[in-house]
Structures are given as C-alpha cells and as structure tokens.
Design a protein around this motif. Structure first.
Motif, PDB file in Angstrom:
ATOM      1  N   ARG A 141      -8.049   1.563  -3.372  1.00 42.38           N
ATOM      2  CA  ARG A 141      -7.495   0.483  -2.547  1.00 42.38           C
ATOM      3  C   ARG A 141      -6.738  -0.543  -3.383  1.00 42.38           C
ATOM      4  O   ARG A 141      -5.829  -1.188  -2.864  1.00 42.38           O
ATOM      5  CB  ARG A 141      -8.607  -0.205  -1.759  1.00 42.38           C
ATOM      6  CG  ARG A 141      -9.654  -0.900  -2.616  1.00 42.38           C
ATOM      7  CD  ARG A 141     -10.716  -1.562  -1.747  1.00 42.38           C
ATOM      8  NE  ARG A 141     -11.679  -2.317  -2.526  1.00 42.38           N
ATOM      9  CZ  ARG A 141     -12.823  -1.826  -2.949  1.00 42.38           C
ATOM     10  NH1 ARG A 141     -13.150  -0.583  -2.661  1.00 42.38           N
ATOM     11  NH2 ARG A 141     -13.646  -2.586  -3.653  1.00 42.38           N
ATOM     12  N   ASP A 142      -7.066  -0.678  -4.631  1.00 39.66           N
ATOM     13  CA  ASP A 142      -6.395  -1.668  -5.478  1.00 39.66           C
ATOM     14  C   ASP A 142      -4.948  -1.278  -5.778  1.00 39.66           C
ATOM     15  O   ASP A 142      -4.190  -2.098  -6.317  1.00 39.66           O
ATOM     16  CB  ASP A 142      -7.161  -1.856  -6.784  1.00 39.66           C
ATOM     17  CG  ASP A 142      -8.541  -2.460  -6.566  1.00 39.66           C
ATOM     18  OD1 ASP A 142      -9.439  -2.193  -7.373  1.00 39.66           O
ATOM     19  OD2 ASP A 142      -8.699  -3.199  -5.568  1.00 39.66           O
ATOM     20  N   GLN A 143      -4.569  -0.053  -5.465  1.00 34.22           N
ATOM     21  CA  GLN A 143      -3.211   0.410  -5.723  1.00 34.22           C
ATOM     22  C   GLN A 143      -2.214  -0.032  -4.653  1.00 34.22           C
ATOM     23  O   GLN A 143      -1.018   0.105  -4.851  1.00 34.22           O
ATOM     24  CB  GLN A 143      -3.189   1.938  -5.805  1.00 34.22           C
ATOM     25  CG  GLN A 143      -3.954   2.502  -6.996  1.00 34.22           C
ATOM     26  CD  GLN A 143      -3.280   2.166  -8.306  1.00 34.22           C
ATOM     27  OE1 GLN A 143      -2.075   2.318  -8.465  1.00 34.22           O
ATOM     28  NE2 GLN A 143      -4.062   1.677  -9.264  1.00 34.22           N
ATOM     29  N   TYR A 144      -2.703  -0.555  -3.542  1.00 34.22           N
ATOM     30  CA  TYR A 144      -1.837  -0.855  -2.409  1.00 34.22           C
ATOM     31  C   TYR A 144      -1.491  -2.337  -2.365  1.00 34.22           C
ATOM     32  O   TYR A 144      -2.370  -3.196  -2.418  1.00 34.22           O
ATOM     33  CB  TYR A 144      -2.512  -0.441  -1.107  1.00 34.22           C
ATOM     34  CG  TYR A 144      -2.667   1.052  -0.964  1.00 34.22           C
ATOM     35  CD1 TYR A 144      -3.716   1.724  -1.594  1.00 34.22           C
ATOM     36  CD2 TYR A 144      -1.766   1.800  -0.218  1.00 34.22           C
ATOM     37  CE1 TYR A 144      -3.848   3.091  -1.485  1.00 34.22           C
ATOM     38  CE2 TYR A 144      -1.896   3.171  -0.096  1.00 34.22           C
ATOM     39  CZ  TYR A 144      -2.944   3.810  -0.733  1.00 34.22           C
ATOM     40  OH  TYR A 144      -3.079   5.171  -0.612  1.00 34.22           O
ATOM     41  N   ASP A 145      -0.220  -2.619  -2.228  1.00 36.84           N
ATOM     42  CA  ASP A 145       0.239  -4.002  -2.198  1.00 36.84           C
ATOM     43  C   ASP A 145       0.175  -4.624  -0.811  1.00 36.84           C
ATOM     44  O   ASP A 145      -0.009  -5.834  -0.686  1.00 36.84           O
ATOM     45  CB  ASP A 145       1.683  -4.081  -2.698  1.00 36.84           C
ATOM     46  CG  ASP A 145       1.775  -4.036  -4.221  1.00 36.84           C
ATOM     47  OD1 ASP A 145       2.880  -3.788  -4.736  1.00 36.84           O
ATOM     48  OD2 ASP A 145       0.732  -4.252  -4.875  1.00 36.84           O
ATOM     49  N   TYR A 146       0.385  -3.824   0.215  1.00 32.94           N
ATOM     50  CA  TYR A 146       0.520  -4.378   1.564  1.00 32.94           C
ATOM     51  C   TYR A 146      -0.562  -3.825   2.481  1.00 32.94           C
ATOM     52  O   TYR A 146      -0.851  -2.622   2.455  1.00 32.94           O
ATOM     53  CB  TYR A 146       1.908  -4.050   2.126  1.00 32.94           C
ATOM     54  CG  TYR A 146       3.010  -4.593   1.260  1.00 32.94           C
ATOM     55  CD1 TYR A 146       3.821  -3.746   0.509  1.00 32.94           C
ATOM     56  CD2 TYR A 146       3.233  -5.970   1.178  1.00 32.94           C
ATOM     57  CE1 TYR A 146       4.820  -4.240  -0.300  1.00 32.94           C
ATOM     58  CE2 TYR A 146       4.234  -6.473   0.371  1.00 32.94           C
ATOM     59  CZ  TYR A 146       5.025  -5.613  -0.371  1.00 32.94           C
ATOM     60  OH  TYR A 146       6.007  -6.117  -1.176  1.00 32.94           O
ATOM     61  N   ILE A 175       0.410   5.157  -8.252  1.00 22.18           N
ATOM     62  CA  ILE A 175       0.238   6.403  -9.003  1.00 22.18           C
ATOM     63  C   ILE A 175      -0.507   7.372  -8.102  1.00 22.18           C
ATOM     64  O   ILE A 175      -1.586   7.059  -7.603  1.00 22.18           O
ATOM     65  CB  ILE A 175      -0.553   6.146 -10.288  1.00 22.18           C
ATOM     66  CG1 ILE A 175       0.180   5.098 -11.142  1.00 22.18           C
ATOM     67  CG2 ILE A 175      -0.772   7.437 -11.059  1.00 22.18           C
ATOM     68  CD1 ILE A 175      -0.625   4.586 -12.313  1.00 22.18           C
ATOM     69  N   LEU A 176       0.063   8.539  -7.855  1.00 22.24           N
ATOM     70  CA  LEU A 176      -0.510   9.446  -6.870  1.00 22.24           C
ATOM     71  C   LEU A 176      -1.926   9.875  -7.222  1.00 22.24           C
ATOM     72  O   LEU A 176      -2.749  10.104  -6.333  1.00 22.24           O
ATOM     73  CB  LEU A 176       0.392  10.664  -6.687  1.00 22.24           C
ATOM     74  CG  LEU A 176       1.742  10.380  -6.015  1.00 22.24           C
ATOM     75  CD1 LEU A 176       2.508  11.672  -5.792  1.00 22.24           C
ATOM     76  CD2 LEU A 176       1.563   9.643  -4.694  1.00 22.24           C
ATOM     77  N   SER A 177      -2.250   9.942  -8.490  1.00 17.69           N
ATOM     78  CA  SER A 177      -3.612  10.303  -8.872  1.00 17.69           C
ATOM     79  C   SER A 177      -4.613   9.227  -8.463  1.00 17.69           C
ATOM     80  O   SER A 177      -5.824   9.473  -8.434  1.00 17.69           O
ATOM     81  CB  SER A 177      -3.687  10.544 -10.380  1.00 17.69           C
ATOM     82  OG  SER A 177      -3.340   9.372 -11.091  1.00 17.69           O
ATOM     83  N   THR A 211       1.852  10.659   1.447  1.00 16.24           N
ATOM     84  CA  THR A 211       2.894  10.220   0.543  1.00 16.24           C
ATOM     85  C   THR A 211       4.234  10.182   1.267  1.00 16.24           C
ATOM     86  O   THR A 211       4.371  10.668   2.403  1.00 16.24           O
ATOM     87  CB  THR A 211       3.002  11.148  -0.661  1.00 16.24           C
ATOM     88  OG1 THR A 211       3.510  12.427  -0.213  1.00 16.24           O
ATOM     89  CG2 THR A 211       1.649  11.337  -1.336  1.00 16.24           C
ATOM     90  N   ARG A 212       5.229   9.647   0.606  1.00 16.24           N
ATOM     91  CA  ARG A 212       6.548   9.595   1.222  1.00 16.24           C
ATOM     92  C   ARG A 212       7.137  10.994   1.377  1.00 16.24           C
ATOM     93  O   ARG A 212       8.007  11.196   2.206  1.00 16.24           O
ATOM     94  CB  ARG A 212       7.495   8.701   0.432  1.00 16.24           C
ATOM     95  CG  ARG A 212       7.584   8.973  -1.031  1.00 16.24           C
ATOM     96  CD  ARG A 212       8.547   8.009  -1.709  1.00 16.24           C
ATOM     97  NE  ARG A 212       8.504   8.128  -3.160  1.00 16.24           N
ATOM     98  CZ  ARG A 212       8.151   7.128  -3.964  1.00 16.24           C
ATOM     99  NH1 ARG A 212       7.832   5.950  -3.466  1.00 16.24           N
ATOM    100  NH2 ARG A 212       8.126   7.302  -5.269  1.00 16.24           N
TER     101      ARG A 212
END
Length: 124
Positions: A108-113, A101-103, A51-52
């Motif tokens: 993989r569908d959560q990532y835009d790039y 969303i961290l949960s 995470t950041r």
C-alpha cells in the motif's frame, strides 16, 4: 487527482457486489490501479491490482472469487466480488500510482493516490 469509489453495501454470504472507482485529474491509462480493504482493528491489506497493461494480481484470500478490471475510456477500475464471505467485511479503497515497482504492487505504501473508501458488509 481524485479517486471516487462506490458500489459497497450490505449483502448476504454467498452474494455478489461490484465496486467501481472513477478517477479524474490524471491520465488514467498510465496508472496502475489497486483495491485494498481495512476491517476494524486490522491494517489496510491488499486485495487486487491491475497494471496499465492489464496484468492482474490478487490476494490469496480472494483469488477465484474476485475479479479486477478497468475501462480506460471511462477512467474506471472495477472489482467484481462473488461468493462473498463475512470475512470480506471491510471498507474497500481504490488506489492508483503511475510509477510503482511492479514487484511491490501489493504494498500500500507504493500508491500515491487513494479514494475515500466504500463499506462492504457481508452477513452470515
């Protein structure tokens, strides 16, 4: 936005590799970053994420062998892979997203790039 992954190669079982993924066109420190892999005939699967705020997550299959880290000054995320096994053979992709969303960080569908992928081959 561009993510460029490199560092893959051919290694014997038990060996090590370090993958790097350099980002451009985004405020890297604001992004959560992940590594995924895809073997022939298989779906792309989660490997590790950071995470950041530098919390880390790992797939059970790599826990204790792989380590993810980031260098915000260099806009780069790393994946140190030790004790490699033939089952680790795959194309490895880096990915990033600012608002996931961290949960669901393993999804993989959560990532835009996404980066272009780098091949890792582990021989027995």
């Amino acid at each position: 936005v561009q993510l460029q992954a490199f560092g893959g190669g051919l290694v014997q079982a038990g060996g090590s590799l370090r993958l790097s993924c350099t980002a451009s066109g985004l405020t890297f420190s604001s992004y959560h970053m992940g590594w995924f892999r895809q073997a022939p005939g298989h779906e792309r699967e989660f490997v590790a994420a950071i995470t950041r705020s530098r919390h880390t997550y790992y797939a059970d299959s790599v826990k204790g062998r792989f380590a993810i880290s980031r260098d915000n000054a260099k806009a780069t995320v790393y994946l140190q892979m030790d004790s490699l096994k033939p089952d680790d053979t795959a194309v490895y992709y880096c990915a990033g997203d600012r608002n996931l969303i961290l949960s669901s960080i393993r999804n993989r569908d959560q990532y835009d790039y996404w980066g272009q992928g780098t091949q890792v081959t582990v021989s027995s």
